[in-house]
Every structure is written in C-alpha cells, then in structure tokens.
Design an enzyme around this catalytic site. Structure first.
Site, short mmCIF file in Angstrom:
data_model
loop_
_atom_site.label_atom_id
_atom_site.label_comp_id
_atom_site.label_asym_id
_atom_site.label_seq_id
_atom_site.Cartn_x
_atom_site.Cartn_y
_atom_site.Cartn_z
N HIS A 85 92.79 -59.02 62.49
CA HIS A 85 92.40 -59.77 63.69
C HIS A 85 91.55 -60.95 63.27
CE1 HIS A 85 91.28 -60.58 67.83
NE2 HIS A 85 90.07 -60.84 67.35
N ASP A 166 88.99 -53.91 79.54
CA ASP A 166 88.65 -55.14 78.81
C ASP A 166 89.34 -56.35 79.43
OD1 ASP A 166 87.58 -56.73 76.54
OD2 ASP A 166 89.72 -57.05 76.24
N ARG A 173 84.02 -62.37 82.35
CA ARG A 173 83.07 -63.00 81.43
C ARG A 173 83.40 -64.48 81.24
NH1 ARG A 173 84.15 -59.90 76.40
NH2 ARG A 173 82.68 -61.33 75.44
N SER A 188 84.99 -55.74 72.95
CA SER A 188 86.23 -56.25 73.53
C SER A 188 87.34 -56.27 72.46
CB SER A 188 85.99 -57.66 74.08
OG SER A 188 87.18 -58.32 74.36
N LYS A 192 90.58 -53.05 71.81
CA LYS A 192 92.02 -53.32 71.77
C LYS A 192 92.62 -52.91 70.43
CE LYS A 192 90.93 -57.39 73.29
NZ LYS A 192 90.69 -58.69 73.87
N1 URA Z 1 88.28 -62.24 71.93
C1 URA Z 1 88.32 -61.08 72.63
O1 URA Z 1 89.33 -60.38 72.64
N2 URA Z 1 87.24 -60.72 73.32
C2 URA Z 1 86.10 -61.45 73.33
O2 URA Z 1 85.15 -61.05 73.95
C3 URA Z 1 86.07 -62.64 72.60
C4 URA Z 1 87.18 -63.02 71.91
#
Ligand code: URA
Length: 429
Positions: A85, A166, A173, A188, A192
């Site tokens: 990621h 999320d 957010r 967050s 995932k």
């Molecule tokens: N990417 C995400 O998936 N979540 C965040 O809070 C910031 C960047």
C-alpha cells in the site's frame, strides 16, 4: 459502568479521556447502522484529531471497522499472499509494474485499490485507461485469478462489504477537516488491508511536498502506527519511508503512467521507478518467504508475461493503443543551469487541472491527460529547452495548469547537485 451513548463518548474524547473498548465497538457499530448520526461522528473525529488515540484505542478502532463488514480469506491458494500500500504520491505508478512482478516471483497479490481524489492519481484510474479493463472483480473470480500461477495478481475496487464503516467515515472526514489525524489515517488504511485478507504487507509511506505527510517525523509516526496495527492483527508488515518531493518517473497522468509502467516491465523506464519497484518487490518477496531475485524476473520478461495475463484477466487488451490527449502545450526552461528542484505537488496539481484527477468523488477523469517531464533534478538544462509537456482534451485547462507550474522548478548555476535518497527509513513490525 461505561456510558454507551454518542454524546458521552464525544465528551470523553473531547476532554482528553481514553475510550473503553466497548465504547469504540458501540460507536463504530452504531455509525455503520445509522444510529450514530453523521454530525456526532464528525464531532468525535475532530476530538480524536485534537486529542489523539492510544495504541490500544487505535487497535480497537481498527478491529471495529474491520468487523463492520466482511473479512476476505485467501488461505488455501497454494501460494503466499502479499500486498503493498502506498500513501499516495505524484507519478506513483509503482503498483502497475510491481503487482505482476511479485506474482511472477511466486506470490499471490490481492490488491484492493482506490480511485484518486485531488493531486495524487488513483491506481484504478490509471488501469482504466487500458481499453476494456474493468476494476470490478467478483470475490470468486478474484480467488481464481490469484490461484492461477500464470496470473497471480489482481488489482480491483474494494466491494461495499469491505470495512463499510471506513467508507462512510472517510467521506465525512474529507468534508470536516479531519483527514490529518495519524490514528484515523492508520486505522483507515489498515482496516482495509487487514480485511482484504493478505498475510503480509509492505507499506510505502511517502514523505515530502507531494505527499500527505510533509515531514519525516510525521511519516515515521504514521508508519509506526500502521506497522503496530499489522503486527497486532497477525499481518507481517514492513514500512518504507520514501521521498516524494519530486514526481516519480517522468509522467503524471493515467495513460501516460501506464505507458511508463510498460516500459519498466520491458526492461527500461526511469531509474527511480525501477529502483522503487525492485526495492518494494524484494521486501514483498521476502515477507512472502520466497527466495527469488525480482531483478532476474523483471529482466527475463516473466513480469511482462504476468502483466499481460493480469490485464487480460480483467477484460483489458494489453496490446491496444492507449488513449492520447487531443491537445498539448510545452513549458520551456527560462534559464540555463542545473535543475535542482521539480516540485511534486505543483506537477500533481497541474496534472489534476488538465483532467487527470477529480475534485469530487464520482467525477470522470480523462485517460490521456497529464504531464510529461523532460528533465529531472540533477539534469543540466539550456534556456528554451522543453521541461514539461502538458496533455489534455480540454485546452481551456491550460492556463490553470500553467499557473500551477509557474514556480515548480529551480534552475541554479551549479554542478554541485547531490540527489537525495529515495528510501529514507524502514520500520518493521
Ligand atoms: N487513505 C485512506 O485510505 N485513509 C485515510 O485516512 C487516508 C488515506
């Protein structure tokens, strides 16, 4: 007895208290089911941004977000799973060559990716520039692709069932000034990735002008929080902090970045893209317990074979010509000397304004739009030499893109330029 109502939970965090496990479970579950209102969750997110969360709270918050949906399971594939990621940067197309390369090394790479918002492009937007390619892959088909030793990698959109809390919280957010909280970003991203079912994870935490994290100290805190969450969830996790002051490679924009990724898979491509691809591939291969050198697999064409198979498995035609923007404009150097700075944020904003990115979720992007860099920091340039070519289908975007690039470069009369390191630090769980 711990109070289980939204106002008490908001007050607790507002006043600097620590939330109990059952309060976190209750508020995430209530928010997912619509019992906790958006304005209450927004207030809590702001309290968390201002007061922070402990390691225990962040771990429980992440677990509650995972529990709000389904957790995928890729055990029994017959190959180790590993994913990467990136926190997002300008010209960051690394997933495109990396996923097939690591699959060709013998791992299964299940990558649930996103679309871009703002100045950093999304991996799905880039791949959607390939004629026919589709981001939606049903879970059963995803498993078949991962188990197929001739493919082994899938890059697709996360389904609605993956950490739905999320999805809702991130949207809130985004519009309430509460994105920039390290525990909220870490939970967050990791909710995932853990729900995605990968056994191992390599994080590329970007630092610099074109990144979320502008300072190495903040990037280190975010990386440490994510590595801890991975370790606590049994996902073998390592984080690299990598430089994002200047764009990666020579392109920013969807089809332009696909073309550059194919160059890398064909054995060429810009040195920084090749270096980062191989560095991350080595980390992923090691985490997966494989003993293969990704450089050999890139050099002998196996990574390219897996790329073609991966694109075809999702309906794309890897041989089809990529879309080309209808209009171009060139920016030239105003002086001679050494190029000492090309600002990632400025190039990202220019590409976005040209149509490569979107300002709001759901907007369409242009496949051919973006910026090509003709020189990188350290190169010697002459006055009048092309520095950038801007690509777009909508030429009325040129003035705004040119304005974004007005102060994007520094040219100095020196030959003393020292390139900074690409990999700045490494944290292991
Ligand atoms: N990417 C995400 O998936 N979540 C965040 O809070 C910031 C960047």
């Amino acid at each position: 007895m711990t109070a289980l109502d939204a106002v008490s939970i908001i007050r607790c965090k507002r006043d600097g208290g620590e939330l109990a496990d059952e309060q976190i479970d209750w508020v995430i579950d209530g928010f997912t089911r619509g019992v906790v209102a958006d304005e209450q969750m927004s207030a809590l997110a702001m309290a968390i941004l201002l007061r922070g969360m402990t390691r225990r709270e962040t771990g429980r918050w992440t677990a509650a977000m995972i529990a709000s949906g389904q957790r995928m399971d890729f055990t029994g594939l017959g190959r180790p799973t590993v994913d990467k990621h990136s926190t997002g940067g300008v010209g960051d197309k690394i997933t495109l060559p990396l996923a097939p390369l690591v699959a060709a090394c013998g791992a299964a790479v299940p990558q649930l990716s996103g679309r871009g918002l703002g100045h950093t492009g999304g991996t799905l937007d880039k791949l959607e520039a390939i004629p026919g390619w589709r981001a939606d892959v049903p879970a059963g088909r995803m498993r078949e692709i991962l188990a197929d030793p001739a493919i082994g990698a899938v890059v697709c959109a996360a389904g609605a069932e993956l950490a739905p809390a999320d999805k809702r919280l991130y949207a809130l957010r985004d519009v309430t000034g509460t994105v920039e909280s390290i525990p909220l970003i870490a939970s967050s991203i990791m909710s995932k990735k853990i729900a995605e079912g990968t056994a191992a994870l390599v994080l590329d935490v970007k630092v610099g002008s074109g990144a979320f994290m502008k300072s190495i100290a903040d990037a280190r805190d975010l990386a440490a929080a994510m590595v801890e969450l991975g370790a606590d969830a049994g996902v073998s996790t390592v984080a690299l902090l990598t430089a994002m002051d200047t764009p990666l490679g020579r392109t920013a924009g969807n089809a332009l970045e696909v073309a550059e990724s194919v160059e890398v898979l064909a054995g060429g491509g810009p040195a920084d893209v090749v270096e980062l691809t191989l560095t991350l591939a080595r980390e992923m291969v090691a985490r997966a317990g494989l003993h293969v050198d990704p450089a050999d697999v890139l050099a002998d064409g196996r990574a390219m074979d897996h790329w073609r198979a991966m694109i075809a498995a999702q309906g794309g035609d890897p041989e089809a010509p990529l879309p080309v923007a209808r209009h171009t404009e060139t920016v030239t150097a105003t002086a001679a000397g050494t190029l000492t700075r090309v600002d990632a944020m400025d190039v990202g904003i220019a590409a976005w304004r040209l149509g490569a990115g979107r300002a709001r979720q759901g907007e369409a992007v242009q496949a051919g739009a973006g910026v090509v860099l003709h020189a990188k920091p350290g190169d010697t340039v002459t006055a009048g030499q092309p520095l950038f070519t801007l690509h777009t289908d909508t030429p009325d975007a040129f003035p705004a893109a040119l304005a974004a690039l007005a102060d994007a470069v520094s040219i100095e009369p020196t030959s003393e330029y020292k390139p900074g390191a690409l990999v700045l630090d490494r944290l292991v769980g």
